[in-house]
Write a protein that holds these residues in place. Structure first.
Motif, PDB file in Angstrom:
ATOM      1  N   ARG A 646      -4.523 -36.066 -38.490  1.00 36.66           N
ATOM      2  CA  ARG A 646      -3.693 -36.969 -37.716  1.00 36.66           C
ATOM      3  C   ARG A 646      -3.785 -38.424 -38.179  1.00 36.66           C
ATOM      4  O   ARG A 646      -3.242 -39.302 -37.538  1.00 36.66           O
ATOM      5  CB  ARG A 646      -4.116 -36.908 -36.236  1.00 36.66           C
ATOM      6  CG  ARG A 646      -3.802 -35.592 -35.569  1.00 36.66           C
ATOM      7  CD  ARG A 646      -3.271 -35.845 -34.171  1.00 36.66           C
ATOM      8  NE  ARG A 646      -2.588 -34.686 -33.647  1.00 36.66           N
ATOM      9  CZ  ARG A 646      -1.286 -34.454 -33.857  1.00 36.66           C
ATOM     10  NH1 ARG A 646      -0.557 -35.306 -34.550  1.00 36.66           N
ATOM     11  NH2 ARG A 646      -0.716 -33.384 -33.352  1.00 36.66           N
ATOM     12  N   GLU A 647      -4.501 -38.662 -39.265  1.00 32.83           N
ATOM     13  CA  GLU A 647      -4.710 -40.053 -39.647  1.00 32.83           C
ATOM     14  C   GLU A 647      -4.157 -40.329 -41.047  1.00 32.83           C
ATOM     15  O   GLU A 647      -4.023 -39.429 -41.864  1.00 32.83           O
ATOM     16  CB  GLU A 647      -6.208 -40.388 -39.609  1.00 32.83           C
ATOM     17  CG  GLU A 647      -6.754 -40.307 -38.208  1.00 32.83           C
ATOM     18  CD  GLU A 647      -8.213 -40.659 -38.149  1.00 32.83           C
ATOM     19  OE1 GLU A 647      -8.702 -40.898 -37.059  1.00 32.83           O
ATOM     20  OE2 GLU A 647      -8.873 -40.696 -39.214  1.00 32.83           O
ATOM     21  N   ALA A 648      -3.861 -41.602 -41.293  1.00 32.74           N
ATOM     22  CA  ALA A 648      -3.341 -41.985 -42.611  1.00 32.74           C
ATOM     23  C   ALA A 648      -3.783 -43.400 -42.943  1.00 32.74           C
ATOM     24  O   ALA A 648      -4.006 -44.219 -42.055  1.00 32.74           O
ATOM     25  CB  ALA A 648      -1.821 -41.888 -42.630  1.00 32.74           C
ATOM     26  N   ASN A 668      -2.323 -48.221 -35.931  1.00 36.03           N
ATOM     27  CA  ASN A 668      -1.950 -47.419 -34.770  1.00 36.03           C
ATOM     28  C   ASN A 668      -0.456 -47.121 -34.673  1.00 36.03           C
ATOM     29  O   ASN A 668       0.002 -46.572 -33.685  1.00 36.03           O
ATOM     30  CB  ASN A 668      -2.424 -48.063 -33.463  1.00 36.03           C
ATOM     31  CG  ASN A 668      -3.938 -48.185 -33.456  1.00 36.03           C
ATOM     32  OD1 ASN A 668      -4.633 -47.283 -33.916  1.00 36.03           O
ATOM     33  ND2 ASN A 668      -4.434 -49.313 -32.965  1.00 36.03           N
ATOM     34  N   LYS A 669       0.313 -47.496 -35.695  1.00 38.13           N
ATOM     35  CA  LYS A 669       1.712 -47.057 -35.736  1.00 38.13           C
ATOM     36  C   LYS A 669       1.735 -45.636 -36.306  1.00 38.13           C
ATOM     37  O   LYS A 669       0.812 -45.216 -37.016  1.00 38.13           O
ATOM     38  CB  LYS A 669       2.533 -47.990 -36.646  1.00 38.13           C
ATOM     39  CG  LYS A 669       2.746 -49.377 -36.054  1.00 38.13           C
ATOM     40  CD  LYS A 669       4.076 -49.429 -35.348  1.00 38.13           C
ATOM     41  CE  LYS A 669       4.365 -50.670 -34.546  1.00 38.13           C
ATOM     42  NZ  LYS A 669       3.724 -51.905 -34.857  1.00 38.13           N
ATOM     43  N   ASP A 670       2.798 -44.919 -36.013  1.00 37.36           N
ATOM     44  CA  ASP A 670       2.869 -43.544 -36.485  1.00 37.36           C
ATOM     45  C   ASP A 670       3.739 -43.432 -37.725  1.00 37.36           C
ATOM     46  O   ASP A 670       4.682 -44.204 -37.916  1.00 37.36           O
ATOM     47  CB  ASP A 670       3.417 -42.626 -35.388  1.00 37.36           C
ATOM     48  CG  ASP A 670       2.317 -42.263 -34.408  1.00 37.36           C
ATOM     49  OD1 ASP A 670       1.157 -42.641 -34.696  1.00 37.36           O
ATOM     50  OD2 ASP A 670       2.625 -41.635 -33.390  1.00 37.36           O
ATOM     51  N   ILE A 671       3.412 -42.479 -38.511  1.00 37.45           N
ATOM     52  CA  ILE A 671       4.217 -42.209 -39.707  1.00 37.45           C
ATOM     53  C   ILE A 671       4.434 -40.702 -39.763  1.00 37.45           C
ATOM     54  O   ILE A 671       3.509 -39.921 -39.521  1.00 37.45           O
ATOM     55  CB  ILE A 671       3.506 -42.755 -40.961  1.00 37.45           C
ATOM     56  CG1 ILE A 671       4.292 -42.400 -42.216  1.00 37.45           C
ATOM     57  CG2 ILE A 671       2.086 -42.252 -41.083  1.00 37.45           C
ATOM     58  CD1 ILE A 671       3.699 -43.066 -43.436  1.00 37.45           C
ATOM     59  N   ASP A 675       6.783 -33.416 -41.938  1.00 32.75           N
ATOM     60  CA  ASP A 675       6.992 -32.910 -40.574  1.00 32.75           C
ATOM     61  C   ASP A 675       5.734 -32.960 -39.712  1.00 32.75           C
ATOM     62  O   ASP A 675       5.463 -32.053 -38.928  1.00 32.75           O
ATOM     63  CB  ASP A 675       7.526 -31.463 -40.620  1.00 32.75           C
ATOM     64  CG  ASP A 675       8.912 -31.444 -41.231  1.00 32.75           C
ATOM     65  OD1 ASP A 675       9.646 -32.431 -41.000  1.00 32.75           O
ATOM     66  OD2 ASP A 675       9.237 -30.488 -41.950  1.00 32.75           O
ATOM     67  N   ARG A 676       4.949 -33.986 -39.879  1.00 35.36           N
ATOM     68  CA  ARG A 676       3.745 -34.100 -39.056  1.00 35.36           C
ATOM     69  C   ARG A 676       3.525 -35.583 -38.788  1.00 35.36           C
ATOM     70  O   ARG A 676       3.589 -36.409 -39.695  1.00 35.36           O
ATOM     71  CB  ARG A 676       2.566 -33.508 -39.810  1.00 35.36           C
ATOM     72  CG  ARG A 676       1.232 -33.624 -39.079  1.00 35.36           C
ATOM     73  CD  ARG A 676       0.128 -33.092 -39.966  1.00 35.36           C
ATOM     74  NE  ARG A 676       0.159 -31.631 -40.016  1.00 35.36           N
ATOM     75  CZ  ARG A 676      -0.409 -30.875 -39.078  1.00 35.36           C
ATOM     76  NH1 ARG A 676      -1.041 -31.416 -38.072  1.00 35.36           N
ATOM     77  NH2 ARG A 676      -0.360 -29.566 -39.171  1.00 35.36           N
ATOM     78  N   GLU A 677       3.277 -35.889 -37.510  1.00 32.68           N
ATOM     79  CA  GLU A 677       3.021 -37.286 -37.142  1.00 32.68           C
ATOM     80  C   GLU A 677       1.584 -37.644 -37.489  1.00 32.68           C
ATOM     81  O   GLU A 677       0.651 -36.877 -37.233  1.00 32.68           O
ATOM     82  CB  GLU A 677       3.214 -37.481 -35.630  1.00 32.68           C
ATOM     83  CG  GLU A 677       4.638 -37.287 -35.150  1.00 32.68           C
ATOM     84  CD  GLU A 677       5.570 -38.394 -35.594  1.00 32.68           C
ATOM     85  OE1 GLU A 677       5.073 -39.458 -36.044  1.00 32.68           O
ATOM     86  OE2 GLU A 677       6.800 -38.195 -35.517  1.00 32.68           O
ATOM     87  N   ARG A 678       1.399 -38.805 -38.106  1.00 31.48           N
ATOM     88  CA  ARG A 678       0.053 -39.282 -38.382  1.00 31.48           C
ATOM     89  C   ARG A 678      -0.035 -40.736 -37.964  1.00 31.48           C
ATOM     90  O   ARG A 678       0.955 -41.470 -38.059  1.00 31.48           O
ATOM     91  CB  ARG A 678      -0.269 -39.189 -39.866  1.00 31.48           C
ATOM     92  CG  ARG A 678      -0.291 -37.774 -40.397  1.00 31.48           C
ATOM     93  CD  ARG A 678      -0.230 -37.821 -41.910  1.00 31.48           C
ATOM     94  NE  ARG A 678       0.299 -36.548 -42.421  1.00 31.48           N
ATOM     95  CZ  ARG A 678      -0.492 -35.545 -42.811  1.00 31.48           C
ATOM     96  NH1 ARG A 678      -1.784 -35.660 -42.771  1.00 31.48           N
ATOM     97  NH2 ARG A 678       0.045 -34.433 -43.251  1.00 31.48           N
ATOM     98  N   THR A 679      -1.209 -41.154 -37.545  1.00 40.94           N
ATOM     99  CA  THR A 679      -1.398 -42.530 -37.117  1.00 40.94           C
ATOM    100  C   THR A 679      -2.046 -43.319 -38.255  1.00 40.94           C
ATOM    101  O   THR A 679      -2.993 -42.844 -38.889  1.00 40.94           O
ATOM    102  CB  THR A 679      -2.323 -42.582 -35.892  1.00 40.94           C
ATOM    103  OG1 THR A 679      -1.877 -41.602 -34.975  1.00 40.94           O
ATOM    104  CG2 THR A 679      -2.295 -43.947 -35.261  1.00 40.94           C
ATOM    105  N   ASN A 703      -5.287 -36.739 -45.249  1.00 46.70           N
ATOM    106  CA  ASN A 703      -6.178 -35.608 -45.456  1.00 46.70           C
ATOM    107  C   ASN A 703      -5.385 -34.316 -45.258  1.00 46.70           C
ATOM    108  O   ASN A 703      -4.691 -34.155 -44.257  1.00 46.70           O
ATOM    109  CB  ASN A 703      -7.328 -35.687 -44.441  1.00 46.70           C
ATOM    110  CG  ASN A 703      -8.469 -34.775 -44.839  1.00 46.70           C
ATOM    111  OD1 ASN A 703      -8.356 -34.054 -45.826  1.00 46.70           O
ATOM    112  ND2 ASN A 703      -9.534 -34.807 -44.074  1.00 46.70           N
ATOM    113  N   GLU A 704      -5.457 -33.417 -46.189  1.00 46.66           N
ATOM    114  CA  GLU A 704      -4.677 -32.174 -46.101  1.00 46.66           C
ATOM    115  C   GLU A 704      -5.501 -31.065 -46.755  1.00 46.66           C
ATOM    116  O   GLU A 704      -5.304 -30.742 -47.925  1.00 46.66           O
ATOM    117  CB  GLU A 704      -3.333 -32.363 -46.813  1.00 46.66           C
ATOM    118  CG  GLU A 704      -2.285 -31.306 -46.530  1.00 46.66           C
ATOM    119  CD  GLU A 704      -1.702 -31.411 -45.143  1.00 46.66           C
ATOM    120  OE1 GLU A 704      -1.650 -30.364 -44.463  1.00 46.66           O
ATOM    121  OE2 GLU A 704      -1.312 -32.526 -44.727  1.00 46.66           O
TER     122      GLU A 704
END
Lengths: 885, 111
Positions: A646-648, A668-671, A675-679, A703-704
């Motif tokens: 969930r992080e980027a 703390n913005k989302d990206i 097709d997956r939201e990450r903060t 991370n994937e």
């Protein structure tokens, strides 16, 4: 009506060959015959017979006699007024050999200089010829086109692929298409040979020489079929064709039809055919061709062949003979409109590249035309330098032969005869030099082939044995002989016999604009151009290797990692963590700098539209940032337990593109990516993503775990010898069905610059040669000057000049020549090198120090070369030089 | 008697020169050879034979008149010298002797 006339060339040939005093009667007879034939058979047949008759007269009695090859063939009729050619010829030959022998040192220097220059020229021409021969051997190469797609976003992104159904559509719907073939490159695959008991007897890691392709491959491209049924090959799923070498590699024999290979430990392939090894001048160097129909099963996606989505497969099209390439472009535009919706049709733009241009297209092939032309120029310069040097040395020698020339002239020799004589000498020297050059080239080509190992180059001097090459090689030989021989022989033939016999040769050319001096200027020009090139290129390559890319690269070992097994990955990192000599371990997709990259579309901050630009993704776990030493500017690193992905992290360029000034604002913005939201939890400093990119690109680190493909291991320096085998052992124990391969990040990054390295290596070698040749030329000139000005120096010394003052005369002369050569060299060098540097994002500035260094080096070399001769000249006792006056 | 050797083609050319009397030159000789023997002689071969014969002293030559069809070029006219004539008749005599030695009807096919 114009009277009929026999063919002019035949007439000219007859005049050239027939003994002059027989010409009238022979030609008269031939004309008479021609007239009769003309009336009987007409112009064409008469001309033919005339020509045949003329050729009939090229027999010893009428022809060779004129050239005067031998006394024995001479007729007794009317021969008393002939020049005794054979005697003269023998004399020329004898004098030439005697002269070469008498001046052995100079002869050897000239032959050496010429042959080294020619050999380097030859090597370059062979190399360029080889690079230009790429992909041209296919019989249809003139009408095969490669279709590629440009993705038009903010900045157009070129790709080398097309949508999957394109090849099929072109084949089925467009009659002007003879055939089309789709092909998917495999960048890395594991090929195993099953041992029949469920395991594998051998396994190999292959990259880039495996592809998935269709049966049409053999219709579009030429490949020699060795065994198996060509018609049926590659049509059924799970079949493959091997090259002979690879059949041997896998099965130890080339009788491999019907045997089985296992791809990536899951798919069995039956061998249905063997082809001969691909030639070295092809870009389609595939040793394992797997049927295209295997793909849907492999990806368990039966519909994939019909999907018009992102471009994904390579496509080549062979047009029918006589078809204009513009029709293919039209068809592509039509297909885009028909199969894509309006938005995608605007995004994907297909275009064509001719097969034979593929190798030279910037971005697609490794040998862009400008570089090849630049190499050709280098070769031409080297040959010119060698010729100039030769001219200098032989004119310097000419002065010693003025008495011989004077005697010959007094005895009635004509200027043309003298020129002929000296041209013969030049031809002998050049012949020797060419033989040596061929030998030298052949001896050095293995080194060049070694440097070009990734092209599997096999250049050899034997490549000259085809009509095209023989043609230019013959021209080169003639040109060199003419260039090297004409001026010196003209100078020799010009001597005034009276002056020469009185002992004052060559007095006329003194004080005026001298050809020899301008030749030395040319040499200075070439030498300094090479020196500038070497300095700039060395500095740039050093800069590339040492410039801070924004991440650490020392002591990091990259180890390949089989994908998809989380438990094993954990075991692997745990083992490494306890191993002595290992400082830190990170798992990820690829190192920060990598060549194979595609950018990904994404949405920022829940906006409805995707952003106009794409972002480059780096996959890594929480250790990725510390192991590679990426610098955090704001926020924090990825959490260690970020298993929910969930992080980027983003870089500065990303903020800039998004138009966000304050780094804290982006946290703390989302990206939304894949097709997956990450903060976004942190901002990192820009780092170099692409070896050649022109600017810092937006990048994100996420991370994937499913996409891990490598382990980055930070090692302690000093204990590597013991640590490396330990790592390999642990790896093999954990992943027995895979092949271990590892390499240091530093080496991988240096590999990105292998083209530059090779280019630099070539230029360095050739500059040394150019400088050496230049030195020989200088040596020739200074010898000449010392000799022709010996009386002047004598008089100066008698009148009170010191040795230093005499040396100054030499220094001033050469200094002037050096500067005259430097000015154009600096201008051209600056222009050429700055356009070369445009290729690099991180480049050096061409500062004044480069030019200062060039002058310094050249001056030093010049002083070293001329010092001995000029000091000798300055020290000569005037009594010796003035005694004979 | 010591005799200069004469090749078969040379002999034919020499005979043809004799036939043509004062008008023997390259093309004429080649044409006459064709008419008489049916073999088409290459004009350069005829020239070569003529020169060889002249060297051997069996022919003498001088330049004749020019004609329009020769593009104004003169022709070289050949005549048989005494040596040439003697050699020819010698060859003929020798042949006759040989034929006589064979005797009549030996080589004539019988029915």
């Amino acid at each position: 009506m114009k009277p009929p006339h026999p063919p002019r060339w035949a007439d000219a040939l007859l005049r050239l060959l027939c003994t002059p005093h027989l010409l009238e009667e022979v030609q008269g007879d031939l004309y008479e015959r021609f007239q009769a034939d003309y009336l009987a058979f007409g112009q064409k047949e008469a001309s033919r017979r005339y020509s045949l008759n003329v050729i009939g007269f090229i027999r010893l009695r009428f022809g060779f006699e004129r050239a005067g090859w031998s006394n024995a063939l001479r007729t007794r009729t009317n021969s008393n007024h002939q020049t005794p050619y054979p005697a003269m010829f023998n004399n020329y030959f004898k004098i030439a050999l005697r002269n070469l022998w008498r001046n052995r040192t100079t002869s050897i220097i000239s032959i050496l200089g010429l042959s080294v220059g020619l050999a380097s020229g030859l090597v370059i021409f062979l190399l360029v010829g080889y690079l230009f021969s790429f992909n041209r051997y296919h019989t249809k190469s003139e009408r095969i086109y490669w279709v590629v797609t440009d993705i038009l976003n903010d900045k157009p992104q070129p790709t080398d692929v097309t949508p999957r159904p394109l090849g099929q559509v072109l084949r089925d719907e467009y009659p002007f298409v003879e055939s089309a073939v789709r092909l998917n490159n495999v960048f890395g695959a594991l090929v195993g040979v099953p041992d029949g008991k469920g395991g594998m007897s051998k396994k190999f890691e292959e990259s880039r020489n495996i592809c998935f392709t269709e049966p049409e491959y053999f219709k579009v491209f030429d490949s020699e079929w060795a065994a198996g049924e060509q018609r049926a090959a590659l049509s059924a799923p799970n079949t493959a064709v091997l090259s002979r070498a690879y059949a041997k590699k896998y099965f130890g024999t080339d009788q491999a039809i019907g045997k089985t290979l296992r791809l990536d430990n899951k798919t069995d392939l039956t061998i249905t055919g063997i082809i001969e090894n691909p030639p070295s001048n092809t870009q389609l160097r595939y040793d394992v061709l797997i049927s295209y129909a295997t793909l849907p099963g492999l990806w368990s996606d039966p519909g994939m062949m019909e999907t018009w989505g992102e471009p994904i497969t390579m496509c080549w099209v062979a047009l029918k003979e006589g078809t204009d390439a513009a029709r293919l472009d039209q068809a592509l535009a039509e297909i885009t409109r028909k199969y894509y919706n309006a938005k995608d049709a605007g995004t994907y733009k297909m275009r064509t590249i001719p097969l034979h241009e593929m190798f030279h297209m910037p971005g697609y092939g490794p040998a862009p035309r400008p570089i090849l032309y630049a190499l050709l120029v280098v070769g031409v310069f080297l040959v010119i330098a060698a010729c100039v040097n030769f001219i200098n040395l032989s004119t310097a020698q000419a002065i010693r032969r003025s008495k011989e020339v004077a005697v010959r002239k007094t005895m009635g020799s004509s200027r043309a005869q003298l020129i002929g004589q000296f041209m013969l000498e030049t031809a002998i020297l050049c012949g020797a030099a060419f033989v040596m050059a061929l030998l030298l080239a052949q001896l050095n080509l293995p080194m060049l082939n070694g440097a070009l190992w990734m092209l599997r180059a096999d250049i050899s001097v034997l490549d000259l044995l085809n009509t095209h090459a023989l043609w230019w090689f013959g021209c080169l030989v003639m040109l060199v002989i003419l260039l090297a021989g004409l001026y010196p022989s003209a100078v020799l033939a010009r001597f005034n016999p009276v002056a020469a016999l009185k002992g004052k040769p060559g007095g006329r050319s003194e004080g005026r604009f001298s050809v020899r001096k301008s030749l030395v200027v040319v040499q200075f020009f070439i030498t300094q151009l090479f020196i500038i090139g070497v300095i700039v290129m060395s500095a740039q390559v050093k800069h590339l290797k040492t410039a801070d890319p924004g991440f650490d690269r020392e002591g990091i070992l990259m180890v390949g990692l089989p994908s998809g097994n989380a438990a094993k990955n954990d075991a692997w990192t745990n083992q490494l963590g306890t191993m002595p000599g290992v400082q830190a371990v990170a798992l990820g997709g690829e190192p920060p700098m990598s060549q194979m990259d595609a950018d990904e579309p994404f949405t920022f901050d829940h906006r409805t539209e995707k952003e106009k630009f794409q972002v480059r993704v780096r996959i890594g776990d929480d250790h990725y940032v510390p192991v590679f030493g990426l610098k955090m500017l704001a926020g924090r690193n990825l959490e260690s337990g970020d298993t929910s992905r969930r992080e980027a992290l983003v870089n500065q360029a990303m903020l800039k593109q998004l138009g966000i000034g304050n780094q804290a604002d982006v946290l703390n913005k989302d990206i939304r990516l894949w097709d997956r939201e990450r903060t976004i939890v942190g901002v990192i400093k820009d780092f170099n993503l692409d070896p050649l990119s022109n600017y810092a690109q937006p990048a994100v680190v996420v991370n994937e775990p499913t996409a891990y493909a490598m382990t980055a291991i930070k090692l302690q320096t000093g204990t590597m010898n013991t640590t490396l085998p330990r790592i390999e052992k642990a790896w093999n124990a954990l992943f027995p069905e895979h092949v271990y391969h590892a390499g240091f990040l530093e080496d991988k990054i240096n590999d990105f610059y292998s083209t530059e390295q090779i280019l630099l290596g070539l230029i360095r070698v050739f500059s040394v040669i150019a400088v050496l040749i230049g030195c020989l030329g200088l040596y020739g000139l200074v010898t000449f000057m010392a000799e022709s000005r010996s009386k002047e120096i004598g008089v100066r010394k008698v009148l009170g000049a010191t040795e230093n003052q005499v040396l100054c005369i030499f220094g001033k002369d050469f200094g002037r020549l050096l500067i005259t050569g430097f000015v154009p060299a600096a201008a051209l060098g600056w222009f050429m090198m700055s356009s070369w540097l445009q290729r690099y994002a991180y480049r050096i500035d061409i500062g004044w120090w480069i030019f200062a260094l060039t002058i310094g080096i050249t001056a030093l070399i010049t002083i070293l070369t001329i010092s001995i001769q000029s000091i000798q000249a300055a020290r000569t006792n005037p009594v010796v030089s003035l005694r004979s006056e | 008697m010591k005799r200069t050797y004469l090749g078969e083609f040379e002999e034919l050319v020499l005979l043809t020169v004799a036939i043509l009397k004062e008008k023997a030159y390259g093309v004429a000789i080649a044409d006459e050879l064709q008419d008489q023997t049916g073999r088409s002689a290459n004009i350069s071969a005829v020239h070569a034979a003529l020169h060889r014969l002249e060297e051997k002293g069996m022919l003498a030559s001088h330049l004749g008149e020019a004609t329009a069809e020769r593009g104004g070029r003169r022709k070289r006219l050949f005549v048989v010298t005494a040596l040439g004539g003697a050699t020819l008749s010698e060859i003929k005599e020798m042949r006759n002797r040989l034929w006589n030695a064979i005797g009549p009807a030996t080589l004539i096919p019988t029915i």
